[in-house]
Motif scaffolding. Structure first.
Motif: not given
Ligand SMILES: Cc1cc2nc3c(=O)[nH]c(=O)nc-3n(C[C@H](O)[C@H](O)[C@H](O)COP(=O)(O)O)c2cc1C
Ligand code: SF4
Ligand code: FES
Lengths: 154, 429
Positions: B285, B329-331, B334, B369, B411, B414-415, B418, B424, B426
């Motif tokens: 990512k 797979d990493t948020c 986070r 998060e 990104y 992604e925020y 959330h 979250c 993930f």
């Protein structure tokens, strides 16, 4: 006197080692801490006197550095690194397992398991923990069980 | 695809080794040949010139030319000092530890050469307090070198004196900042000094001082022994000469230290060929290249060469070359929260924007998060970052904004997810 004779002598030696006395202050506090496992106010004051600085100068350092403790704690301290590289390799699971596996010792006040956001330079052997001053690395399932057994057996 | 690199490591010639190289072993491998050569055949100025010609740049993060730094030290007589930065506390960085634990004599020889070059008789090696094993090994190696007449009064029968003192820290990332390091050595609270005066003029005990990273100095013995011409056959001179240790961590199969010439491999090659790929064959990512202190690079930058200029052109910094790999797979929220937690913990508190700002950034990231973020939070994070960056005394304050600014920029969706979902998306890790 809060410090042992041996510690006082070691601090005197340290002071003579450096170009300026005050450089010995941090090493002196670390030596003083080794006596009781933490730094009671009298120990801080005595270390300051031996180095020849105001008590406030020594207190400032004792409050600043994370490895110096101004409060007593359990004799066994496990610090788990939960910074990003370790977190990416299972640090939170390690904390859960240690807290669970050592629940009795934690309740009895003989062990402390702490999570930290600091990195200890062992990210390539993550997850890891510091057991007092020693590193325990590559804590996979087996390693965790061994660590729990090691601490429980102490 | 494997990069078949015909490269014999110079700094860590025994990959995988865990025990320290003894004095006997080190000498059998041309160890201290550079020290003998300098003492017997070179003036201090010639040593400085040789290091300048090598193109060696500081490996502690900023990449400043080492020979130039040494050249700033005034020639006038009087006490001068060398302070070696072994505070190594940047998340993802573990190279100086291995250098000291396995190659203590290479480090010592480099420190000795620096002392000779600038006319210092005392060097402090400031090592982070947690590196107990490394500090013990270093002290043992210094004692070995003293007993052999390599260090101490009258090194190798000359009139040159060199004394090395290992100084153990006590847990504070800020001590890696060079002026905070000096304050710590002086027994004061380790808060950065304002500059000028620069340490080359007024450093330790107000005397001219050179501060160099462990890895930087570990390069010097081979430069003196084999010459700057040889050194420039490694890497991509003139701006990216020599070897570099790349610390690889995160979601790769084989994390570790990999020594390679600067500019020889891309990020992708480091991950695939040396790190043996991403765990579970997942996609990357993003990659951090300078620990948590510089902007994250997205997966489309994986073909960036690993040297100072290329990483900068890609939008980040090589820094200490601490590569942390984040997989699909990493948020990212986070990850940013963890990075900000570090800066909140490590801000020395001297400047209000950094002390308060890092706390606020961490709180806001945490609430996003945890699914309690508001749509306005992203702009709040960015404007808070703008209040820290450039308005504080040292670079930590600037570093502390990059986890926020770079991840929101790269990104943002992604925020937003959330915030919209109130959780979250993930699986926890
Ligand atoms: C917050 C902060 C932390 C730093 N930590 C380190 C460190 O742990 N080790 C290091 O060598 N340099 C560190 N640096 C960089 C040093 O200030 C300095 O630039 C470096 O030691 C110079 O050595 P070099 O020219 O050999 O790289 C840090 C800088 C800042 C602002
Ligand atoms: S920017 Fe932060 S770490 Fe640096 S001096 Fe200011 S408060 Fe301290
Ligand atoms: S992140 Fe845990 S040791 Fe570096």
């Amino acid at each position: 006197m809060a410090l042992s004779e041996q510690t006082r002598a070691a601090i005197d030696q340290l002071v003579a080692r450096y170009p300026e006395r005050r450089t010995a202050l941090l090493p002196a506090l670390k030596l003083a801490q080794a006596d009781a496992g933490w730094l009671p106010p009298e120990a801080i004051a005595e270390a300051a006197d031996l180095v020849g600085v105001p008590h406030s100068a020594a207190l400032e350092l004792a409050a600043f550095y994370t490895m110096l403790r101004t409060e007593p704690g359990p004799p066994t301290r496990v610090v788990v690194c939960a910074q990003l590289p370790c977190a990416l390799r299972g640090a939170e699971g390690l904390i859960r397992e240690l807290t669970h596996g050592l629940a009795a010792q934690i309740a009895a006040g003989s062990v402390e398991v702490e999570r930290t956001a600091e990195c200890f330079g062992a990210c390539h052997r993550a997850p890891m923990a510091r057991l007092n001053d020693a590193y325990r690395e590559n804590l996979d399932a087996d390693g965790r069980q061994r660590l729990i057994a090691e601490i429980a057996g102490q | 695809m494997t990069v078949a690199l015909d490269y014999a490591p110079v700094l860590l010639p025994h990959p995988g080794r865990r025990t320290p190289v003894s004095l006997t072993e080190y000498r059998a491998d041309d160890g201290y040949a550079g020290w003998a050569k300098a003492l017997k055949t070179m003036t201090p100025e010639e040593v400085v010139e040789q290091v300048k010609a090598s193109g060696l740049r500081g490996r502690g993060g900023a990449g400043f030319p080492t020979g130039n730094k040494w050249g700033f030290i005034p020639k006038a007589v009087g006490a001068k000092y060398v302070a070696v930065n072994a505070d190594e506390s940047e998340p993802g960085t573990f190279k100086d530890r291995e250098l000291i634990e396995v190659e203590p004599h290479r480090v010592i020889e480099g420190v000795a050469l620096c002392c000779y070059a600038i006319g210092a008789e005392t060097a402090f090696i400031y090592i982070r307090g947690e590196y107990v094993e490394a500090a013990d090994r270093l002290e043992a190696a210094i004692a070995e070198a003293e007993a052999a007449g390599l260090l101490g009064q009258g090194c190798l029968g000359t009139s040159v004196n060199v004394r090395m003192l290992v100084f153990r820290g006590a847990g504070a990332y800020i001590c890696g900042e060079e002026t905070a390091l000096l304050e710590s050595l002086e027994g004061r609270r380790p808060m950065p000094r304002s500059r000028p005066p620069f340490p080359a003029v007024e450093g330790l005990y107000r005397r001219p001082t050179v501060i160099n990273n462990v890895e930087t100095l570990a390069n010097v013995p081979a430069i003196i022994d084999r010459g700057s011409g040889w050194y420039n056959s490694i890497g991509t001179p003139p701006r990216n000469s020599g070897p570099k240790i790349f610390c690889l961590s995160g979601r790769v199969n084989r994390p570790g230290n990999y020594e390679l010439p600067l500019g020889a491999v891309t990020i992708r090659e480091l991950i695939d060929d040396y790190g043996k790929g991403v765990i579970g064959g997942k996609a990357v990512k993003g990659v951090l290249t300078a620990g948590v202190s510089a902007p994250i690079l997205t997966a489309d930058k994986l073909d960036t060469k690993l040297d100072y200029d290329s990483v900068q052109a890609a939008g980040s910094m090589l820094g200490s070359a601490s590569l942390i790999v984040l997989d699909e797979d990493t948020c990212i929220v986070r990850a940013a929260t963890l990075m900000e937690e570090f800066f909140r913990h490590e801000s020395c508190g001297k400047c209000t924007p950094c002390r308060e700002g890092t706390s606020w950034l961490f709180k806001i990231l945490s609430r996003i998060e945890n699914g309690r973020g508001a749509p306005a939070d992203l702009e709040l994070l960015l404007s808070l970052s703008g209040e820290i960056s450039g308005k504080v005394l040292c670079a930590l304050g600037d570093f502390a904004t990059s986890p926020v600014v770079a991840t929101i920029k790269q990104y943002r969706a992604e925020y937003e997810r959330h915030i919209e979902d109130g959780k979250c998306p993930f699986a926890p890790w």
